[in-house]
Design a protein around this motif. Structure first.
Motif, PDB file in Angstrom:
ATOM      1  N   UNK A   1      -9.470   5.933  -4.455  1.00  0.00           N
ATOM      2  CA  UNK A   1      -8.787   4.702  -4.893  1.00  0.00           C
ATOM      3  C   UNK A   1      -9.495   3.444  -4.414  1.00  0.00           C
ATOM      4  N   UNK A   2     -10.652   3.603  -3.804  1.00  0.00           N
ATOM      5  CA  UNK A   2     -11.346   2.474  -3.184  1.00  0.00           C
ATOM      6  C   UNK A   2     -10.411   1.726  -2.254  1.00  0.00           C
ATOM      7  N   UNK A   3      -9.691   2.472  -1.444  1.00  0.00           N
ATOM      8  CA  UNK A   3      -8.715   1.823  -0.586  1.00  0.00           C
ATOM      9  C   UNK A   3      -9.003   2.174   0.868  1.00  0.00           C
TER      10      UNK A   3
ATOM     11  N   UNK B   1     -12.225   7.670   0.262  1.00  0.00           N
ATOM     12  CA  UNK B   1     -12.377   6.259  -0.096  1.00  0.00           C
ATOM     13  C   UNK B   1     -12.581   6.079  -1.598  1.00  0.00           C
TER      14      UNK B   1
ATOM     15  N   UNK C   1     -15.755   9.540   2.765  1.00  0.00           N
ATOM     16  CA  UNK C   1     -16.265   8.996   1.506  1.00  0.00           C
ATOM     17  C   UNK C   1     -15.386   9.432   0.344  1.00  0.00           C
TER      18      UNK C   1
ATOM     19  N   UNK D   1       0.836  -1.197   0.000  1.00  0.00           N
ATOM     20  CA  UNK D   1       0.000   0.000   0.000  1.00  0.00           C
ATOM     21  C   UNK D   1       0.873   1.249   0.000  1.00  0.00           C
TER      22      UNK D   1
END
Lengths: 338, 496
Positions: B403-405, B400, B397, B194
């Protein structure tokens, strides 16, 4: 005051909605599976939106409802030479609802770094959809107009030719090194963080050469700003724009660098699910609309079924390993890691 | 040709497409994290059935529409939704605290409109020569401009130079986290993949500014906070405020337009430059840091002009300088249009139709955004104990969906805590943000430049553009050193 509260309430409801929908798409719930697929399939694209892989995924996603009965959702997870997205693919649940782009870039990382997986052996093939050989490109006003002249120039001016690449050990780096090795010349590599800055830099004359996929160069070649000297494929490229460009092989240099695009899945998907998936992808990949879209992206449509594709990864990885050994890139990286 | 373009862009379906585009763009801009890229990506598949020009008008609408909304969260709640609106937080949020949120938002919208339109005028008349000029910028030039930027911008807030310098260094260090571009060595990653991709700049600033603010509010005594009643008339800027904004808007527009031609995240840099310039020449220096309207007008205009002029390399070279432009390019390609040097001659109606639609779209953006100012500004009437949780949710939100991480959320929180600590200890987060932003550019630029210039700094200093900037940087640094030295000597003399 009342109005304020109302706005606040609406605001928080909206936020909650966004959260629910946002998270819902990336954390698939366990579904009882009478008939796969019962919900949208996530496709992890380990690159930023807009790249060639991303466009391929989107082109297929467009026809997925027709063949799989469910839409496909593209999730971009760029970073760390695609490792972020690929690891996530490897980590994901093998339920057929998360698959991802698998392209030529993924066989490299396990060779040069400590990756979580060896993607070539730890993933399952779903389908290869297209491929395209890399080409050697220079500015039109460069002092060399053919591959022979290029090599002669490089021989006469060691280190004068600087080429750009988009990451240590990737095709844009290994292919020129392979050429340098075979032709006995010296060229200096310069790292860039993407195709756009790379091409901009070539256009501006800051670097002398790049090995790139021909798609990104189309506009410049048509405008006579960039000249393509040689093709790193087994055969020439059919496109009228490139059909007069010789392959390296024709000129006696065995430089092969082919970009391939396809899809992979985490290992362990139940056989029947995998079959549905692979069959669906065969139909999607050969759909006239997809074929058309891939051609527009400059990719040569080429379907390979999941099983063959998986085996192809291993052969590709082995031949890349050989190149990395011969060019000394692997040694360089290993030494620096010490 | 432009008239033909107008005729095409004023067709009903194209007008509608422009409207849909700018509306979606504005929404995407307002919500942090949900950027242009995500929105265009979502709409790509839907656009297949559309007429090519219609689809392109819609995509472009999203692209420049998003630049309008970007400042909203910065001003209202100190959460920058993208790099280009970080600097808007500095003055914009201070204005909001004084009850002038409406004025800030309105000026941002007007500035965006003026600068956006200026940008389109630039595209209309000068696209091809400017695009070629942009090519003169190679790695040595990126490096030099980043270095100059670092030297000029570090003490943006102008309080304590030493503290600003320390924060900038910390920022630079944060920028080195990740894989080394040259040798592929992992740095400060502690084995985490990551961290290997580096820390996302926008997550860092969302944390430092937005989360920092939220945490600060939590830690302050709630009884101290009073919500000021704002009259509707006060939502809009006063005549003085408008007057003070006119020149910054034009200056910001020009800065943004020219900087937008430089490859890379130049929209963000242009906002910093505009801010620094306005601050330097301001007649009200005492207001800076407490809500100077020029600090909103200039940067907000700069980023809009930059995003317009970034269309130039895209349209006339076929090369996207930013990731959102890259997605716009995808939109073109998927409809079989290859932007590039041949676009104007091969697709004149399409090209001019698109340009014309940008004039129309900018007007739509203004009409759309001005009434929204009232709506957004009244949001601040919500008591903080209700507003702040919503802000936290929006920030999380936004971080998040970037990068949808989930890892990013952790990063966000850590930087939120840091942001709060900095606030309490009198360290400004802005220099850190600048360091973290310019660090990676600086590093890669130097590596590339050193190879290009045969490893000699002198070679770099004798290139016309890079050299000019490097010499200027040297002069600035020497100047400051000499000044400090003289001061020191004088104080010594005074003592003895």
């Amino acid at each position: 005051m009342k109005a304020g509260r109302l706005v606040a309430t609406i605001g928080s409801v909206l936020c909650a909605l966004i959260i629910v929908t946002g998270c819902g798409s990336s954390t698939p719930k366990t579904a009882e599976k009478p008939k796969y697929p019962t919900k949208p399939i996530n496709i992890i694209v380990p690159y930023a939106p807009g790249g060639s892989s991303d466009m391929v995924a989107r082109a297929l996603a467009k026809v997925s409802v027709k063949y799989l009965g469910q839409p496909m959702v593209i999730i971009n997870k760029p970073g760390a030479a695609a490792q972020i997205g690929l690891n996530e693919l490897g980590d994901s649940k093998p339920d057929g609802y998360t698959i991802g782009i698998a392209n030529s870039g993924m066989v490299l990382q396990p060779l040069v770094g400590q990756t979580k997986y060896n993607y070539a052996t730890d993933l399952d093939g779903v389908a290869m959809v297209g491929h395209i050989p890399f080409v050697l490109a220079v500015r039109t006003d460069a002092p060399f107009k053919t591959i022979e002249e290029f090599i002669n120039y490089a021989k006469a001016n060691p280190g004068k030719i600087k080429y750009g690449h988009t990451g240590v050990g990737n095709t844009a780096h290994t292919a020129p090194e392979q050429l340098a090795l075979l032709a006995g010349v010296k060229m200096e590599p310069i790292p860039y963080d993407g195709g756009a800055p790379l091409i901009t830099s070539l256009l501006g004359g800051h670097i002398q050469a790049i090995m790139n996929n021909p798609v990104d160069l189309q506009a410049q070649v048509k405008a006579n700003k960039i000249r393509v000297l040689a093709v790193a494929g087994e055969t020439r490229i059919d496109d009228p724009l490139y059909k007069d460009v010789p392959t390296f092989k024709e000129k006696g240099y065995n430089v092969i660098a082919i970009l391939w695009q396809g899809f992979g899945a985490p290992k362990g998907i139940p056989q029947e699910t995998l079959k549905v998936l692979r069959d669906g992808f065969e139909k999607m990949a050969t759909d006239p609309e997809t074929v058309q879209a891939m051609k527009a992206l400059g990719l040569v449509p080429k379907f390979m079924n999941g099983q063959e594709f998986g085996a192809y990864w291993v052969t590709e990885q082995n031949s890349l390993k050989k190149t990395l050994d011969e060019t000394g890139i692997l040694k360089m990286i290993k030494e620096q890691k010490k | 040709m432009l008239f033909q373009g107008f005729a095409a862009s004023l067709e009903l379906q194209n007008l509608f497409a422009a409207f849909v585009g700018v509306t979606l763009g504005t929404i995407a801009g307002v919500l942090p994290g949900i950027g242009i890229s995500g929105t265009i990506a979502l709409l790509l598949p839907i656009s297949f059935g559309m007429d090519t020009l219609t689809a392109l008008i819609m995509f472009s609408g999203i692209y420049y529409g998003a630049m309008y909304g970007g400042s909203t969260t910065s001003i209202l709640v100190n959460v920058p939704g993208e790099g280009a609106s970080v600097v808007t937080c500095l003055e914009g949020h201070q204005m909001a605290k004084k009850g002038r949120a409406g004025a800030a938002l309105a000026v941002a919208a007007i500035g965006s409109f003026v600068a956006g339109t200026l940008g389109v005028v630039g595209i209309t008349f000068f696209a091809p020569p400017l695009a070629n000029a942009a090519l003169a910028f190679g790695p040595p030039e990126y490096f030099s401009i980043s270095l100059l930027g670092l030297v000029v911008l570090t003490n943006l807030s102008g309080k304590s130079p030493l503290r600003a310098f320390i924060m900038m260094l910390v920022g630079l260090m944060i920028g080195t986290v990740g894989i080394d571009p040259m040798t592929a060595i992992n740095r400060f990653t502690f084995g985490s993949t990551q961290l290997a991709k580096g820390l996302d700049f926008i997550i860092i600033v969302m944390g430092l500014f937005g989360m920092g603010e939220v945490i600060a509010t939590i830690c302050e005594r709630q009884t101290d906070i009073k919500v000021e009643k704002v009259k509707f008339r006060d939502l809009y800027p006063t005549i003085t405020e408008i007057k003070r904004s006119i020149m910054p808007i034009f200056r910001g527009g020009f800065i943004g337009f020219f900087m937008g031609l430089i490859p890379g995240p130049s929209a963000t840099i242009s906002t910093f430059v505009s801010y620094a310039l306005e601050k330097k020449i301001s007649k009200h220096p005492e207001e800076w840091g407490h809500g100077a309207i020029e600090g909103v007008a200039g940067p907000e205009s700069a980023n809009n002009a930059a995003s317009s002029s970034q269309m130039i390399p895209l349209l006339s070279l076929g090369i996207p300088f930013t990731s959102s432009a890259a997605l716009l390019l995808s939109g073109f390609m998927i409809h079989g249009i290859q932007p590039g040097p041949m676009l104007v001659s091969s697709q004149p109606v399409l090209f001019w139709g698109l340009i014309a639609s940008m004039y129309v779209g900018n007007v739509m953006c203004l009409i759309l955004n001005l009434p929204l100012v009232g709506v957004f500004a009244s949001l601040l009437r919500v008591p903080l104990n209700l507003l702040m949780p919503v802000v936290a949710v929006i920030t999380f939100t936004g971080a998040y969906v970037l990068n949808y991480s989930l890892f990013d959320l952790g990063v966000l929180f850590v930087f939120g805590l840091l942001g709060y600590l900095f606030q309490k200890s009198g360290f400004e987060p802005a220099p850190l943000a600048i360091g973290a932003f310019l660090g990676p550019q600086l590093e890669q630029g130097l590596m590339q430049a050193m190879i290009i210039c045969e490893g000699s700094l002198w070679n770099m200093m004798t290139r016309p553009l890079a050299g000019a900037m490097l010499w200027l940087t040297t002069l600035l640094v020497v100047g400051v050193l000499v000044k400090t030295l003289i001061k020191y000597m004088n104080s010594r003399r005074g003592l003895s």
